[in-house]
Every structure is written in structure tokens, then in C-alpha cells.
Design a protein around this motif. Structure first.
Motif, mmCIF file in Angstrom:
data_model
loop_
_atom_site.group_PDB
_atom_site.id
_atom_site.type_symbol
_atom_site.label_atom_id
_atom_site.label_comp_id
_atom_site.label_asym_id
_atom_site.label_seq_id
_atom_site.Cartn_x
_atom_site.Cartn_y
_atom_site.Cartn_z
ATOM 1 N N THR A 118 0.847 -1.189 0.000
ATOM 2 C CA THR A 118 0.000 0.000 0.000
ATOM 3 C C THR A 118 0.885 1.242 0.000
ATOM 4 N N LEU A 119 0.288 2.396 -0.211
ATOM 5 C CA LEU A 119 1.016 3.667 -0.194
ATOM 6 C C LEU A 119 0.199 4.627 0.662
ATOM 7 N N ASP A 120 0.467 4.585 1.982
ATOM 8 C CA ASP A 120 -0.410 5.265 2.931
ATOM 9 C C ASP A 120 0.372 6.241 3.800
ATOM 10 N N MET A 121 1.087 5.723 4.807
ATOM 11 C CA MET A 121 1.953 6.495 5.709
ATOM 12 C C MET A 121 1.209 7.415 6.663
ATOM 13 N N ARG A 122 -0.076 7.246 6.833
ATOM 14 C CA ARG A 122 -0.799 8.080 7.798
ATOM 15 C C ARG A 122 -0.617 7.524 9.205
ATOM 16 N N MET A 123 -0.236 8.381 10.143
ATOM 17 C CA MET A 123 -0.200 7.980 11.547
ATOM 18 C C MET A 123 -1.616 7.952 12.113
ATOM 19 N N ALA A 131 -0.021 9.123 1.524
ATOM 20 C CA ALA A 131 1.154 9.158 0.658
ATOM 21 C C ALA A 131 0.791 9.018 -0.816
ATOM 22 N N SER A 132 -0.266 8.294 -1.124
ATOM 23 C CA SER A 132 -0.647 8.123 -2.525
ATOM 24 C C SER A 132 -1.052 9.459 -3.148
ATOM 25 N N ILE A 133 -1.686 10.317 -2.368
ATOM 26 C CA ILE A 133 -2.064 11.641 -2.869
ATOM 27 C C ILE A 133 -0.811 12.483 -3.128
ATOM 28 N N VAL A 134 0.120 12.468 -2.193
ATOM 29 C CA VAL A 134 1.360 13.233 -2.359
ATOM 30 C C VAL A 134 2.121 12.756 -3.593
ATOM 31 N N VAL A 135 2.310 11.444 -3.694
ATOM 32 C CA VAL A 135 3.128 10.871 -4.768
ATOM 33 C C VAL A 135 2.450 11.009 -6.134
ATOM 34 N N PRO A 168 1.069 6.650 -12.196
ATOM 35 C CA PRO A 168 0.747 6.479 -10.773
ATOM 36 C C PRO A 168 1.414 5.262 -10.135
ATOM 37 N N PHE A 169 1.643 5.379 -8.823
ATOM 38 C CA PHE A 169 2.153 4.290 -8.007
ATOM 39 C C PHE A 169 1.023 3.791 -7.113
ATOM 40 N N THR A 170 0.943 2.483 -6.947
ATOM 41 C CA THR A 170 -0.098 1.902 -6.095
ATOM 42 C C THR A 170 0.451 1.359 -4.788
ATOM 43 N N SER A 171 1.778 1.278 -4.674
ATOM 44 C CA SER A 171 2.363 0.715 -3.455
ATOM 45 C C SER A 171 3.691 1.378 -3.132
#
Length: 300
Positions: A118-123, A131-135, A168-171
Motif C-alpha cells: 500500500t502507499l499510505d503512511m498516515r499515523m 502518501a498516494s495523494i502526495v506521490v 501512478p504508483f499503487t504501493s
């Protein structure tokens, strides 16, 4: 219960609070409750406010600290608000371990690690920005800012360009693999600093830290120990600068011909002239501790 996390600078952190005999200590980032457990065990009469914005962390710590339940108050929220929430309490200590918790790093579904699908990184998983929005949606200029200012990436233009051209990146794994293949190899994984920048952006980590310090200052705490563990230079610089500001007795502008402020504005003293860093033995046992720094301030 199985304890999956080794708190960094454990002995040194507990020592910073060992003289506190009463009142409340706030653990701003409870996580797995490692430091919290040690504080409750060491300081028989103190009470603890255990704060975290992660439900999983709080649920784990409630079980771990069950034997101390009469002395513990749990609070869910970002630590920038914790002082305001408990401003009427007799606060004698505050601890903030401001690195990413092992709980978050080790769970691949949280999207922090290089192998994550996944591409998340939310605490805080209730917030919208991840993170997916940023990337995948930030412009090249915005990505360059994130990589340069927050990730301290030397080749920030090249990395930003790579991201934009290949999205786009998905992970997280997909992004880490690209950076590993396209960037020069050094002592650390090529994705380490870009991931740092993206994570800090997602969670507004530096803004949150500054707002925590502002709230501490505004609370006018007395006889209170502040112990902060940071993990990279951007955080450590903020901690160091606030501690320095709090020791200033004269607050007149630099261009003032003479002091008119009374020269009595120092709020306390810095206990650690240099930050406390982990021993070689600790780094060997827990490699994640290698970049940690502990700074301590005591309000009068």
C-alpha cells in the motif's frame, strides 16, 4: 502478552523523570507503552496521561498497562493538542518520542515500509491526506519542496522527475523499487530520505512539533521536565531552538541599545548541553535507535 517494541534510550529517558514524586507525566506518543510502563513502575505516586492518535497503539497499551489502570488516563489525539486538553492538571513531566513507531513501521498494510503493498503512511488513519495523494497528484515543484525541505534529498530534482514520469504508483514497494533501480546506492537505501520527506508531509510532523512547543510555552508550566526524543536533524533543530529560546533572560530586539525588558524572562534551563545518544550496545540490539537523540529541559 508479547511485547513487540523496544523503546529507544529507555534507561536515559526514565532517569530524566526519576525525581518526580507527584502530579502527572504526559506521554505524548505512547505507542506500545514501553516508556509508559517504565515510568509507572519507577515513579510510584505519579499519574500518567497516555496519548496517541493511533487506535491500535492505544488498545495495545491499555492491556499492557492494566496493572496501573488507577494511575493512567488514556487520550486519543494528536499530541499538538494534549497540553490544552489537560491544562488544568498538575503536569510535572512531558515525554515525546517523535519517531515513527515500530507498530507503524512493521505493519506492511500501513504503507511506511519499502516492501509495503500500500502507499499510505498516515499515523492517524482518519485523516484524508495520505502518501498516494502526495506521490500521485503533487506537481513537480511541490514534490521538489517535499523531497528537498523535508526529506533532505540531495538529488531532489531527479527524484521528483522520476516520480512524475513513472506515476501512478499503487504501493510503497513499487516506489522503493524504482528509486533503488534508478538512484545511486549509498550507505542507506535510496528510498530512505524520499520516504522520510513524504511521511513528514503526510503527517505535518514538523508543524505538529512546533505547535506542541508553542502549547507548552503558552501553558506556563512550572517545575516540569520536558524530554524529547527526535530521529532526524529537522526535528532535533526545532527542539534545540525552542529550548534555547526558553533560556533567554533578555528578550529585547537585537538592535536595542539597552535592555528594557527586565532581563528576567528565562523559563528554565537546558539539562542536556549536548543531546543524549544511544550506546553502541543499544544500537547493536536495536538498530532503529541509531539516529535517536534525547534533549531535556526543566521549567523552573
Amino acid at each position: 502478552m508479547q511485547i513487540p517494541h523496544v523503546p529507544v534510550l529507555y534507561k536515559e529517558t526514565l532517569e530524566s523523570f526519576e525525581d518526580i514524586k507527584e502530579g502527572y507525566i504526559i506521554d505524548c506518543t505512547t505507542g506500545f507503552g514501553g516508556h509508559s510502563f517504565g515510568l509507572l513502575e519507577q515513579n510510584d505516586n505519579i499519574k500518567l496521561i497516555c496519548n496517541d492518535q493511533d487506535d491500535e497503539a492505544l488498545n495495545f497499551s491499555k492491556k499492557r498497562l492494566e496493572e496501573f489502570s488507577s494511575r493512567v488516563t488514556f487520550n486519543k489525539g494528536n499530541f499538538e493538542h494534549v497540553i490544552e486538553s489537560f491544562k488544568d492538571y498538575e503536569i510535572r513531566g512531558l515525554l515525546a518520542d517523535i519517531g515513527v513507531s515500530s507498530l507503524q513501521l512493521d505493519k506492511l498494510e500501513r504503507g511506511f515500509g519499502f516492501e509495503s503493498e500500500t502507499l499510505d503512511m498516515r499515523m492517524n488513519q482518519e485523516q484524508s491526506l495520505d502518501a498516494s495523494i502526495v506521490v500521485n497528484t503533487y506537481s513537480t515543484v511541490e514534490l521538489e519542496r517535499v523531497l528537498k525541505d523535508l526529506g533532505e534529498v540531495r538529488e531532489y530534482k531527479k527524484v521528483a522527475s522520476l516520480i512524475v514520469k513513472n506515476r501512478p504508483f499503487t504501493s510503497a514497494k513499487e516506489l522503493a523499487t524504482l528509486l533503488s533501480n534508478k538512484m545511486s546506492k549509498g550507505k542507506i537505501h535510496p528510498a530512505t530520505l524520499p520516504f522520510q520527506g513524504i511521511r513528514i508531509e503526510v503527517n505535518d510532523e514538523l508543524g505538529v512539533l512546533r505547535r506542541l512547543f508553542d502549547s507548552i510555552e503558552n501553558a506556563k508550566l512550572t517545575n516540569c521536565t520536558i524530554s524529547i526524543i527526535s530521529f532526524h536533524s529537522l526535528e532535533d533543530r526545532i527542539v534545540k531552538n525552542y529550548f534555547k529560546k526558553w533560556t533567554k533572560s533578555c528578550i529585547c530586539p537585537p538592535e536595542a541599545f539597552r535592555c528594557d525588558c527586565g532581563n528576567n524572562h528565562a523559563l528554565g534551563k537546558v539539562i542536556t548541553k549536548k543531546p543524549i545518544i544511544p550506546t553502541k550496545e543499544e544500537i547493536k540490539k536495536n538498530p532503529r535507535s541509531r539516529s535517536s537523540k534525547l534533549r531535556i529541559f526543566k521549567f523552573d
